[in-house]
Design a protein around this motif. Structure first.
Motif, PDB file in Angstrom:
ATOM      1  N   UNK A 165       0.695  -1.403  -0.009  1.00 31.05           N
ATOM      2  CA  UNK A 165      -0.023   0.119   0.093  1.00 31.05           C
ATOM      3  C   UNK A 165       0.886   1.128   0.047  1.00 31.05           C
ATOM      4  N   UNK A 166       1.771   1.524  -0.983  1.00 31.83           N
ATOM      5  CA  UNK A 166       2.651   2.411  -0.923  1.00 31.83           C
ATOM      6  C   UNK A 166       2.716   3.215  -2.544  1.00 31.83           C
ATOM      7  N   UNK A 167       1.294   3.086  -3.174  1.00 28.91           N
ATOM      8  CA  UNK A 167       1.685   3.661  -4.456  1.00 28.91           C
ATOM      9  C   UNK A 167       0.183   4.424  -4.731  1.00 28.91           C
ATOM     10  N   UNK A 168       0.409   5.540  -5.862  1.00 34.50           N
ATOM     11  CA  UNK A 168      -0.696   5.902  -6.347  1.00 34.50           C
ATOM     12  C   UNK A 168      -0.816   5.871  -7.980  1.00 34.50           C
ATOM     13  N   UNK A 169      -2.135   5.897  -8.352  1.00 33.94           N
ATOM     14  CA  UNK A 169      -2.186   5.609  -9.957  1.00 33.94           C
ATOM     15  C   UNK A 169      -2.628   6.966 -10.407  1.00 33.94           C
ATOM     16  N   UNK A 170      -1.891   7.365 -11.409  1.00 36.26           N
ATOM     17  CA  UNK A 170      -2.404   8.715 -12.197  1.00 36.26           C
ATOM     18  C   UNK A 170      -2.619   8.151 -13.648  1.00 36.26           C
ATOM     19  N   UNK A 171      -3.732   9.102 -14.325  1.00 35.71           N
ATOM     20  CA  UNK A 171      -3.838   9.080 -15.695  1.00 35.71           C
ATOM     21  C   UNK A 171      -3.032   9.986 -16.280  1.00 35.71           C
ATOM     22  N   UNK A 172      -2.058   9.337 -17.144  1.00 35.86           N
ATOM     23  CA  UNK A 172      -0.948  10.240 -17.846  1.00 35.86           C
ATOM     24  C   UNK A 172      -1.515  10.986 -19.344  1.00 35.86           C
ATOM     25  N   UNK A 173      -0.915  11.997 -19.514  1.00 34.42           N
ATOM     26  CA  UNK A 173      -1.398  12.518 -20.722  1.00 34.42           C
ATOM     27  C   UNK A 173      -0.497  12.137 -21.866  1.00 34.42           C
ATOM     28  N   UNK A 224       7.961   8.526 -13.994  1.00 31.39           N
ATOM     29  CA  UNK A 224       8.865   9.414 -13.087  1.00 31.39           C
ATOM     30  C   UNK A 224       7.997  10.951 -12.980  1.00 31.39           C
ATOM     31  N   UNK A 225       8.364  11.619 -11.835  1.00 34.76           N
ATOM     32  CA  UNK A 225       7.724  12.757 -11.339  1.00 34.76           C
ATOM     33  C   UNK A 225       7.370  13.674 -12.500  1.00 34.76           C
ATOM     34  N   UNK A 226       8.296  13.884 -13.299  1.00 32.63           N
ATOM     35  CA  UNK A 226       7.946  15.005 -14.369  1.00 32.63           C
ATOM     36  C   UNK A 226       6.608  14.726 -15.093  1.00 32.63           C
ATOM     37  N   UNK A 241      -0.115   5.677 -14.739  1.00 32.35           N
ATOM     38  CA  UNK A 241       1.208   5.924 -14.363  1.00 32.35           C
ATOM     39  C   UNK A 241       1.479   5.755 -12.915  1.00 32.35           C
ATOM     40  N   UNK A 242       2.001   4.739 -12.353  1.00 28.80           N
ATOM     41  CA  UNK A 242       2.065   4.416 -10.979  1.00 28.80           C
ATOM     42  C   UNK A 242       3.287   4.977 -10.196  1.00 28.80           C
ATOM     43  N   UNK A 263      13.517  -1.197 -25.064  1.00 31.67           N
ATOM     44  CA  UNK A 263      13.493  -0.129 -26.211  1.00 31.67           C
ATOM     45  C   UNK A 263      12.231   0.311 -26.489  1.00 31.67           C
ATOM     46  N   UNK A 264      11.137  -0.546 -26.056  1.00 30.95           N
ATOM     47  CA  UNK A 264       9.687  -0.246 -26.037  1.00 30.95           C
ATOM     48  C   UNK A 264       9.255   0.891 -25.332  1.00 30.95           C
ATOM     49  N   UNK A 265      10.089   0.963 -23.791  1.00 33.11           N
ATOM     50  CA  UNK A 265       9.484   1.728 -22.927  1.00 33.11           C
ATOM     51  C   UNK A 265       9.435   3.237 -23.175  1.00 33.11           C
ATOM     52  N   UNK A 266       8.573   3.871 -23.169  1.00 26.84           N
ATOM     53  CA  UNK A 266       8.804   5.288 -23.709  1.00 26.84           C
ATOM     54  C   UNK A 266       8.356   6.327 -22.140  1.00 26.84           C
ATOM     55  N   UNK A 267       9.092   7.509 -22.283  1.00 28.27           N
ATOM     56  CA  UNK A 267       8.918   8.350 -21.224  1.00 28.27           C
ATOM     57  C   UNK A 267       7.686   8.786 -21.147  1.00 28.27           C
ATOM     58  N   UNK A 268       7.049   9.164 -19.971  1.00 28.89           N
ATOM     59  CA  UNK A 268       7.565   9.254 -18.688  1.00 28.89           C
ATOM     60  C   UNK A 268       7.658   7.982 -17.874  1.00 28.89           C
TER      61      UNK A 268
END
Length: 251
Positions: A77-85, A145-147, A92-93, A120-125
């Motif tokens: 129980x240490x994570x938050x889930x965001x919907x990324x743009x 990543x936070x940004x 994004x976890x 190679x398939x993992x894209x930022x962030x």
């Protein structure tokens, strides 16, 4: 003599890491082939929480590399889930030991020889990091990543104390702002009708500890007004979410 060292999935932390294969000096080709065949049997557990899950669009990035589904489990129980743009939209976890919750993830076994191609398939962030599971295991998995949260927003029941008319006005204003500025918004509400009207995707949570029980796409027109709430499509979707919540409250 000739030799080659290969990594090995040992759980013993007191022994040297890996295996060394020896042979005669004129048998380099033989030990190279042995090492390659051995590596093809080695894999690491990898945690996914978004479009790489079973049945979702990016699952093929794993299965094409011979990764295999192993289990569904919650994180610690240490994570938050965001919907990324992002395009396509991805969750994004992020690690948050103060306000975090358990997140439902799936574990795949990813072949060691495929790790480079997968990275190679993992894209930022998005990035790869250590993910703690509810049973204490630490595995590699997707983190954000936070940004990457710059355009993401969390909203925790902001309209709950308003009278019905003001609440309806604020919902319309919220939709207008979203259509004009296209921010990423995470809106927390216990009002099912409000969730359906405002969102393009609904996450239904379990009781404590809160985990994602179901993901419900809201396939309604983006250009919405209050009359949408009386349509058959809206009512059907509202009932679907309500059934998920009722089942949770009775379980």
């Amino acid at each position: 003599m000739c030799a080659i060292a290969v990594p090995e999935n040992t759980a013993d932390t007191e022994l040297p890491f890996g295996i060394t294969i020896f042979s005669l000096s004129d048998q380099e080709g033989e030990i190279l082939g042995t090492a390659e065949r051995f590596l093809q049997t080695q894999s690491i557990p990898f945690a996914v929480c978004g479009l790489h899950k079973k049945g979702f669009p990016l699952e093929s990035q794993l299965t094409e590399l011979k990764a295999s589904y192993k289990e569904s489990i919650n994180t610690a129980p240490h994570y938050r889930l965001y919907r990324l743009d992002t395009v396509p939209e991805k969750p994004g976890m992020v690690y948050d030991d103060k306000k975090g919750a358990a997140i439902a993830v799936e574990i795949y076994e990813l072949p060691v020889v495929s790790i480079g191609a997968f990275l190679q398939q993992v894209k930022k962030p998005l990035c790869i990091g250590d993910v703690e599971l509810s049973d204490g295991r630490i595995v590699k998995g997707f983190l954000c990543e936070e940004y990457g949260l710059t355009n993401a927003k969390e909203m925790d029941e902001p309209f709950s104390a308003l009278d019905p008319q003001t609440k309806a006005d604020m919902q319309l204003l919220m939709r207008q702002i979203w259509q004009e500025e296209k921010p990423t918004v995470i809106f927390v509400t216990h009002d099912i009708e409000e969730a359906v009207f405002l969102s393009s995707k609904i996450y239904v949570l379990t009781q404590r500890p809160g985990t994602v029980k179901a993901e419900v796409p809201v396939l309604l027109p983006y250009d919405r007004d209050l009359s949408l709430k009386d349509t058959e499509e809206f009512i059907k979707l509202r009932k679907k979410v309500n059934q998920l919540i009722e089942h949770e409250s009775l379980s």
